[in-house]
Structure formats: structure tokens, C-alpha cells
Write a protein that holds these residues in place. Structure first.
Motif, PDB file in Angstrom:
ATOM      1  N   LEU A  12       7.839  17.869   6.515  1.00 39.25           N
ATOM      2  CA  LEU A  12       6.670  17.933   5.640  1.00 39.25           C
ATOM      3  C   LEU A  12       5.588  16.981   6.159  1.00 39.25           C
ATOM      4  O   LEU A  12       5.802  15.761   6.232  1.00 39.25           O
ATOM      5  CB  LEU A  12       7.054  17.538   4.205  1.00 39.25           C
ATOM      6  N   GLN A  13       4.437  17.517   6.529  1.00 41.43           N
ATOM      7  CA  GLN A  13       3.344  16.691   7.027  1.00 41.43           C
ATOM      8  C   GLN A  13       2.828  15.734   5.961  1.00 41.43           C
ATOM      9  O   GLN A  13       2.361  14.634   6.274  1.00 41.43           O
ATOM     10  CB  GLN A  13       2.211  17.583   7.532  1.00 41.43           C
ATOM     11  N   ALA A  14       2.913  16.150   4.688  1.00 42.83           N
ATOM     12  CA  ALA A  14       2.490  15.257   3.602  1.00 42.83           C
ATOM     13  C   ALA A  14       3.337  13.985   3.591  1.00 42.83           C
ATOM     14  O   ALA A  14       2.837  12.889   3.310  1.00 42.83           O
ATOM     15  CB  ALA A  14       2.599  15.978   2.259  1.00 42.83           C
ATOM     16  N   GLY A  15       4.626  14.130   3.913  1.00 45.23           N
ATOM     17  CA  GLY A  15       5.505  12.966   3.999  1.00 45.23           C
ATOM     18  C   GLY A  15       5.074  12.023   5.109  1.00 45.23           C
ATOM     19  O   GLY A  15       5.103  10.797   4.946  1.00 45.23           O
ATOM     20  N   ALA A  16       4.668  12.602   6.249  1.00 44.03           N
ATOM     21  CA  ALA A  16       4.211  11.771   7.364  1.00 44.03           C
ATOM     22  C   ALA A  16       2.983  10.953   6.975  1.00 44.03           C
ATOM     23  O   ALA A  16       2.902   9.754   7.272  1.00 44.03           O
ATOM     24  CB  ALA A  16       3.897  12.660   8.571  1.00 44.03           C
ATOM     25  N   TRP A  17       2.024  11.584   6.294  1.00 43.25           N
ATOM     26  CA  TRP A  17       0.820  10.856   5.887  1.00 43.25           C
ATOM     27  C   TRP A  17       1.136   9.801   4.831  1.00 43.25           C
ATOM     28  O   TRP A  17       0.559   8.703   4.840  1.00 43.25           O
ATOM     29  CB  TRP A  17      -0.239  11.827   5.387  1.00 43.25           C
ATOM     30  N   LEU A  18       2.062  10.120   3.927  1.00 43.97           N
ATOM     31  CA  LEU A  18       2.480   9.125   2.932  1.00 43.97           C
ATOM     32  C   LEU A  18       3.068   7.902   3.620  1.00 43.97           C
ATOM     33  O   LEU A  18       2.742   6.754   3.281  1.00 43.97           O
ATOM     34  CB  LEU A  18       3.517   9.754   1.988  1.00 43.97           C
ATOM     35  N   ALA A  19       3.925   8.137   4.622  1.00 46.46           N
ATOM     36  CA  ALA A  19       4.564   7.034   5.343  1.00 46.46           C
ATOM     37  C   ALA A  19       3.537   6.208   6.116  1.00 46.46           C
ATOM     38  O   ALA A  19       3.575   4.971   6.105  1.00 46.46           O
ATOM     39  CB  ALA A  19       5.619   7.591   6.296  1.00 46.46           C
ATOM     40  N   ARG A  20       2.622   6.884   6.798  1.00 50.45           N
ATOM     41  CA  ARG A  20       1.630   6.170   7.610  1.00 50.45           C
ATOM     42  C   ARG A  20       0.762   5.244   6.756  1.00 50.45           C
ATOM     43  O   ARG A  20       0.584   4.062   7.087  1.00 50.45           O
ATOM     44  CB  ARG A  20       0.739   7.181   8.340  1.00 50.45           C
ATOM     45  N   ILE A  21       0.245   5.766   5.660  1.00 50.19           N
ATOM     46  CA  ILE A  21      -0.639   4.971   4.805  1.00 50.19           C
ATOM     47  C   ILE A  21       0.120   3.816   4.154  1.00 50.19           C
ATOM     48  O   ILE A  21      -0.348   2.666   4.118  1.00 50.19           O
ATOM     49  CB  ILE A  21      -1.284   5.870   3.729  1.00 50.19           C
ATOM     50  N   ALA A  22       1.332   4.121   3.645  1.00 53.67           N
ATOM     51  CA  ALA A  22       2.135   3.089   2.981  1.00 53.67           C
ATOM     52  C   ALA A  22       2.498   1.966   3.936  1.00 53.67           C
ATOM     53  O   ALA A  22       2.443   0.778   3.584  1.00 53.67           O
ATOM     54  CB  ALA A  22       3.396   3.715   2.390  1.00 53.67           C
ATOM     55  N   LEU A  23       2.855   2.314   5.176  1.00 52.98           N
ATOM     56  CA  LEU A  23       3.262   1.289   6.135  1.00 52.98           C
ATOM     57  C   LEU A  23       2.074   0.419   6.547  1.00 52.98           C
ATOM     58  O   LEU A  23       2.214  -0.803   6.694  1.00 52.98           O
ATOM     59  CB  LEU A  23       3.894   1.929   7.367  1.00 52.98           C
ATOM     60  N   LEU A  24       0.915   1.024   6.737  1.00 55.01           N
ATOM     61  CA  LEU A  24      -0.268   0.226   7.079  1.00 55.01           C
ATOM     62  C   LEU A  24      -0.614  -0.747   5.956  1.00 55.01           C
ATOM     63  O   LEU A  24      -0.981  -1.905   6.208  1.00 55.01           O
ATOM     64  CB  LEU A  24      -1.448   1.149   7.379  1.00 55.01           C
ATOM     65  N   LEU A  25      -0.474  -0.304   4.704  1.00 56.75           N
ATOM     66  CA  LEU A  25      -0.709  -1.201   3.569  1.00 56.75           C
ATOM     67  C   LEU A  25       0.318  -2.334   3.551  1.00 56.75           C
ATOM     68  O   LEU A  25      -0.007  -3.491   3.283  1.00 56.75           O
ATOM     69  CB  LEU A  25      -0.653  -0.408   2.258  1.00 56.75           C
ATOM     70  N   TYR A  26       1.583  -1.994   3.832  1.00 52.21           N
ATOM     71  CA  TYR A  26       2.655  -2.996   3.872  1.00 52.21           C
ATOM     72  C   TYR A  26       2.342  -4.064   4.919  1.00 52.21           C
ATOM     73  O   TYR A  26       2.451  -5.273   4.650  1.00 52.21           O
ATOM     74  CB  TYR A  26       3.985  -2.303   4.187  1.00 52.21           C
ATOM     75  N   LEU A  27       1.982  -3.647   6.135  1.00 53.34           N
ATOM     76  CA  LEU A  27       1.680  -4.597   7.205  1.00 53.34           C
ATOM     77  C   LEU A  27       0.478  -5.461   6.864  1.00 53.34           C
ATOM     78  O   LEU A  27       0.438  -6.656   7.191  1.00 53.34           O
ATOM     79  CB  LEU A  27       1.436  -3.843   8.514  1.00 53.34           C
ATOM     80  N   LEU A  28      -0.502  -4.878   6.175  1.00 48.17           N
ATOM     81  CA  LEU A  28      -1.683  -5.638   5.772  1.00 48.17           C
ATOM     82  C   LEU A  28      -1.315  -6.712   4.748  1.00 48.17           C
ATOM     83  O   LEU A  28      -1.739  -7.872   4.853  1.00 48.17           O
ATOM     84  CB  LEU A  28      -2.727  -4.685   5.194  1.00 48.17           C
ATOM     85  N   VAL A  29      -0.498  -6.347   3.774  1.00 45.84           N
ATOM     86  CA  VAL A  29      -0.081  -7.297   2.731  1.00 45.84           C
ATOM     87  C   VAL A  29       0.782  -8.411   3.313  1.00 45.84           C
ATOM     88  O   VAL A  29       0.664  -9.579   2.924  1.00 45.84           O
ATOM     89  CB  VAL A  29       0.676  -6.539   1.613  1.00 45.84           C
ATOM     90  N   GLN A  30       1.664  -8.065   4.278  1.00 48.09           N
ATOM     91  CA  GLN A  30       2.603  -9.042   4.833  1.00 48.09           C
ATOM     92  C   GLN A  30       2.016  -9.867   5.972  1.00 48.09           C
ATOM     93  O   GLN A  30       2.658 -10.802   6.444  1.00 48.09           O
ATOM     94  CB  GLN A  30       3.863  -8.314   5.336  1.00 48.09           C
ATOM     95  N   TRP A  31       0.803  -9.549   6.409  1.00 49.09           N
ATOM     96  CA  TRP A  31       0.224 -10.223   7.567  1.00 49.09           C
ATOM     97  C   TRP A  31       0.220 -11.750   7.452  1.00 49.09           C
ATOM     98  O   TRP A  31       0.596 -12.447   8.405  1.00 49.09           O
ATOM     99  CB  TRP A  31      -1.193  -9.704   7.815  1.00 49.09           C
ATOM    100  N   PRO A  32      -0.195 -12.352   6.325  1.00 49.66           N
ATOM    101  CA  PRO A  32      -0.232 -13.827   6.274  1.00 49.66           C
ATOM    102  C   PRO A  32       1.133 -14.481   6.467  1.00 49.66           C
ATOM    103  O   PRO A  32       1.201 -15.645   6.875  1.00 49.66           O
ATOM    104  CB  PRO A  32      -0.782 -14.111   4.865  1.00 49.66           C
ATOM    105  N   ARG A  33       2.219 -13.759   6.169  1.00 45.22           N
ATOM    106  CA  ARG A  33       3.558 -14.350   6.242  1.00 45.22           C
ATOM    107  C   ARG A  33       4.258 -14.053   7.565  1.00 45.22           C
ATOM    108  O   ARG A  33       5.397 -14.474   7.767  1.00 45.22           O
ATOM    109  CB  ARG A  33       4.417 -13.833   5.079  1.00 45.22           C
ATOM    110  N   GLN A  34       3.618 -13.312   8.466  1.00 45.38           N
ATOM    111  CA  GLN A  34       4.257 -12.944   9.726  1.00 45.38           C
ATOM    112  C   GLN A  34       4.315 -14.144  10.674  1.00 45.38           C
ATOM    113  O   GLN A  34       3.483 -15.053  10.632  1.00 45.38           O
ATOM    114  CB  GLN A  34       3.484 -11.812  10.414  1.00 45.38           C
ATOM    115  N   THR A  35       5.325 -14.125  11.566  1.00 42.50           N
ATOM    116  CA  THR A  35       5.442 -15.156  12.592  1.00 42.50           C
ATOM    117  C   THR A  35       4.388 -14.919  13.687  1.00 42.50           C
ATOM    118  O   THR A  35       3.760 -13.863  13.753  1.00 42.50           O
ATOM    119  CB  THR A  35       6.830 -15.127  13.243  1.00 42.50           C
TER     120      THR A  35
END
Length: 450
Positions: A12-35
Motif C-alpha cells: 500500500l503506497q499510503a502506508g509508505a507515505w505514512l511511514a515516511r512522514i512519521a519517521l521524519l517527524l520522529y527524527l526532528l523531535v529526537q534531534w536534540p537528544r541524539q549523540t
């Protein structure tokens, strides 16, 4: 995770877009805590994405493929992370670990080494914290009969047993990150085709470590070691059956749903983790424990998934980097460069192994180098691709025992308050100098056989 599964399992391509957007948001939120390392890899990924946009006439498919690779490995790490949460809360895991720690000195290396490899299939790097803490708890001055030298010798031998056992995981674990990287970048291979080559290699690695541990044992201290009764092996057998059941569950999902093994891990491991949590939380007098398990995941999801930020950035970023670099490489030029080196087959595999290990000594994580080499060379090394695969798997294992900068070495260093350089280069130096030529010769033998 759900978006990635919808895309990989149901296409399902909709699943791919859901994953891409969610992961980019996750990385953005976690950026200050990354090594620093995680941030560095992500910045390199962004820079390489810019190069792709600048160089390629149709960059969007390449960027989406790279982002999908990042989503896959983020889901892979998170799936194993759920299993690790279940294991760290399990009484059976603690009892089985204690059984391993309290074995007689003659059996301590094989039980600790193989036990760490077995536990590592389920809880990954968490096994180092688990066993390392148990070693410190059990290796008291009182248990050593009041002798500082006996306590120090025990600590060194047990920690090396744990480290070398954990380093077996890239060669033996079908659920591990190493196998996922190899199979994702070398699609002609499967676990079934790699196992007959990888498992004997792991056997040689283990036997050399056991022999060296016995040769370097402090014999003059043996008469002063207090004798204790060995513990029951029942918890260890029970955990072995549990680990086997989870592994077989992954293979069952792979066969039933006709999925590649790394994708089956994404389905089976979270289900196994939730079921394990549910069994731990069964109500007295009845109840499945499933509501409690789901409630636990819901309440602590921010901490559970947040704890994976570093692994997701480093592993996923490395995989993403490989997907971005590969289209920029001219296959004809790469082929000519390989011909110019006059390295093919086993020689190429050994050269790749030594390159990964050398880069690990200056801080480049094997996740990055193995991903790039596997994606660039892929199946085109002029010989059986299993040779390159086993060379890269050996390189990953060797990096874990020799580089002061790997996560495994840093975890043990913090636990026992010893320099990672001391553990990697002094404690493990002799083993490293013996195992590298042994593995190189073994790959040469495989080159003649395959």
C-alpha cells in the motif's frame, strides 16, 4: 512501524507515505537528544540527498527509495526494541543469566559466550548490560575468597567471554541487524544459503576464544579459588526454548506469508514481544494479561521508542546513505577499479573485511562501512556472493571486539570503569591477532569450496 508494514506486506503506497512522514517527524523531535555520531550521519545523509538532487535528472525516486530504506531499518530496530523491553522485565531472563554467571571456571567461557550469543538474539546489546551487571554482582571480593587478584582475573575472563559471545551475533543470529543489512543489500542471498557458511565460521571464532581463554588462565590462582556448587540449568533450558520459539515464529511467518526474513522479523517480533509481556502480566486467578501489556506499551511508548533514537539514526542513516550513494557510482568505473586491484572472490572478501576493521579503529561504525560496501559491491564481486557476505559479517564481529568506539565496547567500559582502549587492545589484543589470519585463511578455504 504500521506504515512500513502496510507498504512491505500489502504493498500500500499510503502506508509508505505514512511511514515516511512519521519517521521524519520522529527524527526532528529526537534531534536534540541524539549523540554526535548520530547527528553527524544524519547531516551527511542530508548533504548527500542534496548532491542527488543536484546531479540526477530524476532525483525523486532515488530519494524515496532511500527514505524507504530508512523506514525499514527504523521499524527493524523498533521491533527488536519491543522484544528487549519484554526480556528486561522477565524473571526467567534474570534467572537464566544468573545460572550462566555461576558456572565452574572450566565451563564459564563456553556457557557465558554461547549464552550471550543466545540472549543477544532476543535482547541485542541489552545483553551486555544484563550480563555485565550480573558479573559485577556475583564477582564480589567475598566470592573471590578475599583475594583482589582472583577478583580481577575473574572480571577480565568473564567480560571477555561476554564480549566475544556478543560478537558471535553477526554470524549466528537470523534476527540481527547484520543479517538485515546483508540481505537488504544482497538480494540474491537468504538466511538458508548463508547459514552453512556463517555457522562454521562462528564455530571457529568461538573455539579459538575458548582455547585462548584456557591457555591464558591464571593457573597459580586456581588453588585459592573457593569452590561452590553449580546452579540448576533449568532456567537456561527454559530460556533456550523461548528463544527458539521466537526464532521459529519468525521463520513460520516468513514461510506462511512468503516474506523475506528481515520483513518477517518486523511482523513476528512485535507480536512475540506483546505476547511475552501478556504472559508476564497474567492476573492471579485468570485473565490473559493482554490489556495490561498493551497499557504498558501505551503509557511508556515515548520512553520505549525514544530509547531507540541512536540506533535508528545510525543504522537507518547508514542504510539511507548507501541507497543515495549507489546511484551516483558508475558501475563501469567501479568494475574497472576492481579489475585494477586484481582482487576477486576470496581475496576481495578478505580485503573488504580488513577495510571495515581498519575503519572501525578510527571510529567509523561497521554499520556504515558494511552497508556501503554491501550496497556498492552487492552481488558483483566476480565469485559466489556468500564470500563477500561472510567477509563482511566477520568484519562486523571483529570490529565489535577490537574497536574502542563501538557501542558494545563502550557499554562494557562504562560498566566496569575500564578504558575501552584497554579492553579492546590490551585484554583482547592476542585474540585479535590470532583470529584475523585464521578468518582470512578460512575465507580462502571457502573460496576454493564454493
Amino acid at each position: 512501524m504500521l506504515g512500513t508494514l502496510l507498504f512491505l506486506v500489502l504493498d500500500l503506497q499510503a502506508g509508505a507515505w505514512l511511514a515516511r512522514i512519521a519517521l521524519l517527524l520522529y527524527l526532528l523531535v529526537q534531534w536534540p537528544r541524539q549523540t554526535r555520531m548520530a547527528k553527524g550521519i544524519l547531516l551527511v545523509v542530508i548533504a548527500m540527498a542534496g548532491v542527488v538532487v543536484w546531479r540526477e535528472t530524476h532525483p525523486i525516486p532515488i530519494l524515496l527509495q532511500a527514505l524507504d530504506r530508512l523506514c525499514f531499518f527504523a521499524t527493524f530496530v523498533s521491533s527488536l526494541g519491543l522484544l528487549r523491553v519484554s526480556a528486561m522485565r522477565s524473571r526467567l531472563v534474570r534467572e537464566a543469566g544468573t545460572t550462566l554467571i555461576r558456572q565452574k571456571p572450566a565451563l564459564r567461557y563456553p556457557t557465558l559466550s554461547l549464552g550471550t550469543a543466545l540472549f543477544g538474539v532476543i535482547i541485542n546489546i541489552g545483553v551486555l548490560n544484563l550480563f555485565g551487571a550480573m558479573v559485577l554482582r556475583s564477582n564480589t571480593l567475598k566470592a573471590a575468597g578475599g583475594h583482589d587478584d582472583i577478583q580481577a582475573a575473574r572480571e577480565r575472563r568473564m567480560m571477555l567471554s561476554i564480549l566475544r559471545g556478543f560478537a558471535l551475533a553477526p554470524l549466528v543470529s537470523p534476527l540481527g541487524i547484520t543479517m538485515a543489512v546483508i540481505l537488504a543489500n544482497m538480494p540474491s542471498l537468504t538466511w538458508a544459503t548463508l547459514a552453512p557458511v556463517a555457522l562454521p565460521t562462528a564455530g571457529l571464532f568461538f573455539l579459538l576464544g575458548w582455547w585462548l581463554d584456557w591457555q591464558l588462565r591464571p593457573g597459580h590462582l586456581a588453588s585459592r579459588v573457593p569452590h561452590t556448587a553449580p546452579p540448576s540449568l533449568t532456567p537456561l533450558w527454559q530460556f533456550t526454548l523461548l528463544a527458539l520459539a521466537i526464532t521459529l515464529g519468525v521463520f513460520a511467518v516468513s514461510i506462511a506469508a512468503e516474506l523475506r526474513l528481515p520483513v518477517a522479523v518486523l511482523v513476528a517480533c512485535p507480536l512475540s514481544a506483546i505476547l511475552w509481556m501478556a504472559l508476564q502480566r497474567q492476573r492471579l486467578g485468570g485473565g490473559t494479561g493482554l490489556p495490561r501489556a498493551l497499557t504498558l506499551l501505551g503509557r511508556h511508548s515515548r520512553l520505549i521508542f525514544g530509547a531507540n533514537r541512536g540506533e535508528i539514526a545510525v543504522l537507518g542513516g547508514s542504510a539511507c546513505l548507501g541507497a543515495l550513494i549507489t546511484p551516483l557510482i558508475d558501475p563501469q568505473m567501479l568494475h574497472e577499479m576492481l579489475l585494477a586491484t586484481h582482487l576477486q572472490g576470496a581475496a576481495m572478501a578478505v580485503a573488504a573485511m580488513l577495510l571495515v576493521v581498519a575503519l572501525a579503529q578510527i571510529g567509523l561504525n561497521p554499520i556504515v562501512s558494511v552497508t556501503l560496501l554491501a550496497s556498492l559491491l552487492g552481488d558483483g564481486v566476480g565469485a559466489d556472493p556468500r564470500l563477500l557476505a561472510v567477509g563482511l559479517m566477520c568484519a562486523w564481529s571483529l570490529s565489535m571486539i577490537s574497536s574502542p568506539f563501538t557501542a558494545s565496547m563502550l557499554v562494557l567500559s562504562q560498566l566496569i570503569s575500564r578504558s575501552p582502549y584497554r579492553i579492546a587492545w590490551r585484554w583482547n589484543g592476542v585474540f585479535f591477532l590470532l583470529v584475523v589470519p585464521m578468518l582470512a585463511l578460512w575465507i580462502g578455504v571457502l573460496g576454493q569450496w564454493l
